[in-house]
Structure formats: C-alpha cells, structure tokens
Design a protein around this motif. Sequence first.
Motif, PDB file in Angstrom:
ATOM      1  N   PHE A 164       0.827  -1.206   0.000  1.00 21.24           N
ATOM      2  CA  PHE A 164       0.000   0.000   0.000  1.00 21.24           C
ATOM      3  C   PHE A 164       0.860   1.254   0.000  1.00 21.24           C
ATOM      4  O   PHE A 164       1.875   1.303   0.697  1.00 21.24           O
ATOM      5  N   VAL A 165       0.422   2.245  -0.768  1.00 18.77           N
ATOM      6  CA  VAL A 165       0.875   3.610  -0.544  1.00 18.77           C
ATOM      7  C   VAL A 165      -0.336   4.283   0.064  1.00 18.77           C
ATOM      8  O   VAL A 165      -1.361   4.477  -0.596  1.00 18.77           O
ATOM      9  N   PHE A 166      -0.241   4.555   1.345  1.00 17.63           N
ATOM     10  CA  PHE A 166      -1.405   5.036   2.088  1.00 17.63           C
ATOM     11  C   PHE A 166      -1.216   6.515   2.389  1.00 17.63           C
ATOM     12  O   PHE A 166      -0.318   6.903   3.141  1.00 17.63           O
ATOM     13  N   ILE A 167      -2.068   7.338   1.769  1.00 17.56           N
ATOM     14  CA  ILE A 167      -1.898   8.790   1.849  1.00 17.56           C
ATOM     15  C   ILE A 167      -2.926   9.385   2.804  1.00 17.56           C
ATOM     16  O   ILE A 167      -4.115   9.073   2.690  1.00 17.56           O
ATOM     17  N   SER A 168      -2.463  10.232   3.728  1.00 17.30           N
ATOM     18  CA  SER A 168      -3.415  10.871   4.631  1.00 17.30           C
ATOM     19  C   SER A 168      -2.866  12.195   5.136  1.00 17.30           C
ATOM     20  O   SER A 168      -1.665  12.341   5.351  1.00 17.30           O
ATOM     21  N   HIS A 169      -3.777  13.179   5.336  1.00 13.89           N
ATOM     22  CA  HIS A 169      -3.330  14.426   5.953  1.00 13.89           C
ATOM     23  C   HIS A 169      -3.292  14.247   7.473  1.00 13.89           C
ATOM     24  O   HIS A 169      -2.791  15.089   8.189  1.00 13.89           O
ATOM     25  N   ASP A 170      -3.848  13.122   7.950  1.00 12.60           N
ATOM     26  CA  ASP A 170      -4.044  12.892   9.377  1.00 12.60           C
ATOM     27  C   ASP A 170      -3.039  11.858   9.882  1.00 12.60           C
ATOM     28  O   ASP A 170      -3.161  10.671   9.629  1.00 12.60           O
ATOM     29  N   LEU A 171      -2.040  12.352  10.602  1.00 11.48           N
ATOM     30  CA  LEU A 171      -0.959  11.487  11.062  1.00 11.48           C
ATOM     31  C   LEU A 171      -1.457  10.377  11.986  1.00 11.48           C
ATOM     32  O   LEU A 171      -0.918   9.268  11.988  1.00 11.48           O
ATOM     33  N   ILE A 202       2.757  15.573  15.176  1.00 12.53           N
ATOM     34  CA  ILE A 202       2.402  14.597  16.202  1.00 12.53           C
ATOM     35  C   ILE A 202       1.788  15.314  17.403  1.00 12.53           C
ATOM     36  O   ILE A 202       0.801  14.860  17.974  1.00 12.53           O
ATOM     37  N   ALA A 203       2.338  16.468  17.741  1.00 14.13           N
ATOM     38  CA  ALA A 203       1.787  17.237  18.863  1.00 14.13           C
ATOM     39  C   ALA A 203       0.358  17.683  18.563  1.00 14.13           C
ATOM     40  O   ALA A 203      -0.491  17.724  19.451  1.00 14.13           O
ATOM     41  N   ALA A 204       0.081  17.981  17.286  1.00 13.78           N
ATOM     42  CA  ALA A 204      -1.238  18.490  16.917  1.00 13.78           C
ATOM     43  C   ALA A 204      -2.264  17.382  16.738  1.00 13.78           C
ATOM     44  O   ALA A 204      -3.461  17.621  16.808  1.00 13.78           O
ATOM     45  N   ALA A 205      -1.790  16.143  16.493  1.00 20.91           N
ATOM     46  CA  ALA A 205      -2.724  15.047  16.225  1.00 20.91           C
ATOM     47  C   ALA A 205      -3.420  14.628  17.519  1.00 20.91           C
ATOM     48  O   ALA A 205      -2.805  14.590  18.574  1.00 20.91           O
ATOM     49  N   PRO A 206      -4.713  14.330  17.424  1.00 21.88           N
ATOM     50  CA  PRO A 206      -5.419  13.880  18.614  1.00 21.88           C
ATOM     51  C   PRO A 206      -4.992  12.454  18.971  1.00 21.88           C
ATOM     52  O   PRO A 206      -5.316  11.511  18.266  1.00 21.88           O
ATOM     53  N   VAL A 207      -4.198  12.301  20.011  1.00 21.46           N
ATOM     54  CA  VAL A 207      -3.701  10.973  20.379  1.00 21.46           C
ATOM     55  C   VAL A 207      -4.358  10.532  21.679  1.00 21.46           C
ATOM     56  O   VAL A 207      -4.217  11.198  22.702  1.00 21.46           O
ATOM     57  N   PRO A 208      -5.062   9.400  21.633  1.00 19.91           N
ATOM     58  CA  PRO A 208      -5.729   8.949  22.847  1.00 19.91           C
ATOM     59  C   PRO A 208      -4.797   8.201  23.794  1.00 19.91           C
ATOM     60  O   PRO A 208      -5.229   7.596  24.752  1.00 19.91           O
ATOM     61  N   ASP A 209      -3.500   8.248  23.528  1.00 18.39           N
ATOM     62  CA  ASP A 209      -2.542   7.488  24.327  1.00 18.39           C
ATOM     63  C   ASP A 209      -1.977   8.372  25.454  1.00 18.39           C
ATOM     64  O   ASP A 209      -1.172   9.265  25.213  1.00 18.39           O
ATOM     65  N   PRO A 210      -2.402   8.130  26.707  1.00 18.21           N
ATOM     66  CA  PRO A 210      -1.982   9.009  27.806  1.00 18.21           C
ATOM     67  C   PRO A 210      -0.513   8.836  28.183  1.00 18.21           C
ATOM     68  O   PRO A 210       0.075   9.689  28.836  1.00 18.21           O
ATOM     69  N   THR A 211       0.106   7.728  27.729  1.00 17.79           N
ATOM     70  CA  THR A 211       1.501   7.494  28.087  1.00 17.79           C
ATOM     71  C   THR A 211       2.442   8.300  27.202  1.00 17.79           C
ATOM     72  O   THR A 211       3.611   8.455  27.506  1.00 17.79           O
TER      73      THR A 211
END
Length: 331
Positions: free
Chosen positions: A209-216, A256-265
């Motif tokens: 796959f070449v998987f393209i996304s604006h959303d990291l 990465i800082a701007a992406a909504p990450v549900p990982d609290p660690t």
Amino acid sequence: MSNPLLKVENLTKHYALGTSLLRKSGPMVRAVEDVSFCVEAGETLCIVGESGCGKSTVARLLMRIVEPTGGRVLVDGNDIAGLDARALRAWRRRMQMVFQDPYSSLNPRLTAGQIITEPVENFERLSRKQRHALAADLLQRVGMRPEMMHRFPSELSGGQRQRLGIARALSLEPSLIIADEAVSALDVSVQAQILNLLQDLQQQMGIAFVFISHDLSVVEHIGHRVAVMYLGRIVELAPCEALFAKPVHPYTEALIAAAPVPDPTRVRSEVPVEGEVPSPINPPSGCAFHPRCPLAVERCRIETPPLVPMPDGRIVACHVRAPTKERSTLP
Ligand code: ADP
Ligand code: MG
C-alpha cells in the motif's frame, strides 16, 4: 538483489499557472520537489502532510495520470515512462487506487455487484454465473454479505461504500493499492474498521500500500514506514514506530503534537504547528518550513537541507536536527 516493487527517484512536478498566448511563462506551482522512496512488495508506505503539500500529485505521478517535470518511477526496475501502451495497461492493472469519496467514484446507476466486477470485465468477458461468483467473493473479502451485490451505492452507508471501493480495487488482484485519503471522510469508528480491513487484506494477499493521509494519527496503526511531506518535499522518512516514538524533524514533531492521540503514556511535544502552510507558488527560501519552525537558524533561510541518513535508518532534512557538517565527521 531484486528490484523493489516500486522505486521513485527525484520525482518533481511543477504546474505552470496563468500561461496564455501573450504570457508564455506564468508562475509555477512546485507541487512535488525531488521526492524519492521505495515500496517493497507487501509493505505499507504512508505519505502524510498538510493539505496541498503534494500527496495526491505523487499518487497521480505513480499512476502516470500526469507526467513528471523531472525524475522517474520504476516498477520492478523498469521506468514507467518507457512503457508502451500495453505495458502501461498491465501496470495500471497491477496498481489500483482507492479514493477519499467513494460515492463520487461509484456509478450511482450500477449495482454494487456491477461496480466491483466492472474492472475485470474490462479485460475479459464473464458469464452471468462467473460475475455472480466474483461479486460474492469480493464482497466477502471486504466483510460484506453477498446479497449486498444487488444494492445501489445510495442504499449503502459511507463505510460500506468505502468497502465497495476497496472490493473494486481488489478485483484485479493488484500488487499495489494507492489509497488517497481513503478513510478521511469516515467516522472514527468506521475508520478503524476500514484500516483493519486493509491490514487483513495485506496479510492475506500480500498487497503493498501507498497510504496517503493528511491525518498522522490514522497512519500510526497501518504504516510500516512513513514519509512526511512539507510543501512538495519529503522532510522525514522513518520506520513508523520510530517516527511516533521520536520524531526528529521539527515539522513531524509539530504534526504529532497536533494530532489527537488517545494514548496518555505518550509525552506530548510542546511545539504546535503555527501559522499557515505557505504557498507552493512562492515557497520560502532555504528550508520551506523555516518561517514556522521554532528551531530555525540563519542557515535554514538560505540553504535547502538535504535528506541525511540517521543511525536508526531514518532520513531527515533539517540543518538543526540532522546537520550535514557534524555527521560527516562521524566515523
Ligand atoms: P495534497 O494532495 O497534499 O493536498 P496536491 O497534490 O493535491 O496536494 O496539490 C499540491 C499543490 O499542487 C497544491 O498547491 C495544488 O493547488 C497544486 N496543484 C495540484 N494539481 C494542480 C494542477 N492540475 N494545476 C495547478 N496546480 C495544481
Ligand atoms: Mg490530496
């Protein structure tokens, strides 16, 4: 050593704007600048970056829907620019696309079954029975019941339509699928289902796959390697885990800082992406990210940083984080 499935070398695409009979040379959009990467069979390479950074243009160059201004695309070591019509047709058969909005790419007057068997019927005649069996098989592969073959796109949910788009891409048993924002229009829960489906299909069928996304955040669970693009250029290309664990380019860090990450660690970076993406018509001098970069130094305004290999296997274009001078003194 065998050739990679796909190799992209110094790919560049400039669009001339506003040319007319009186004005032969208008401004240039530098959509893609000097992009190089490989995709191995069965691998997922993700391309991420903000809207307008050239991701879809790379996809179109791979499909040879547009011609490059410079650089080459090699398939199994063969330059696609040199393929004759028949070889190009064979390549397009091995390489399929899945788009963001399946609704606009699915013919509303055809049933699901007709839509997904159409690509095969462009190559060979199918009997009614063969068509039925193929449609049932493809629907099952993408997690849909065979009865769905009689439905029209308007009678399906967004997630089901995207599954249909994937079934159609699978119908020709491709080696590579280019998914351009394939889950971007879907709800988060449906996104996860489609991403799981793509991973399962990769394992079962060995598809690259070449998987393209604006959303990291979307690529974290699906990618083997990630290329981060900024204004037409790759600024960091790294194994997925390494990229998320420790971004090196300040732009990757900011994304990465701007992406909504549900990982609290995960320790969140303090660097937000500030300001707008500059225009690719008049990109900033030196490193195109310097006007938004918290680390920028004088050199960044003057010299375009080259992509430098790091000890962990990633490549990064940044004068501050991957300086060329210091590295050349290392053993
Ligand atoms: P992305 O998919 O990352 O959002 P695109 O590849 O669609 O970015 O576009 C990259 C840049 O090239 C954008 O500035 C876009 O406006 C420009 N562009 C794309 N296609 C054309 C075209 N056919 N003519 C002129 N400019 C274009
Ligand atoms: Mg796009």
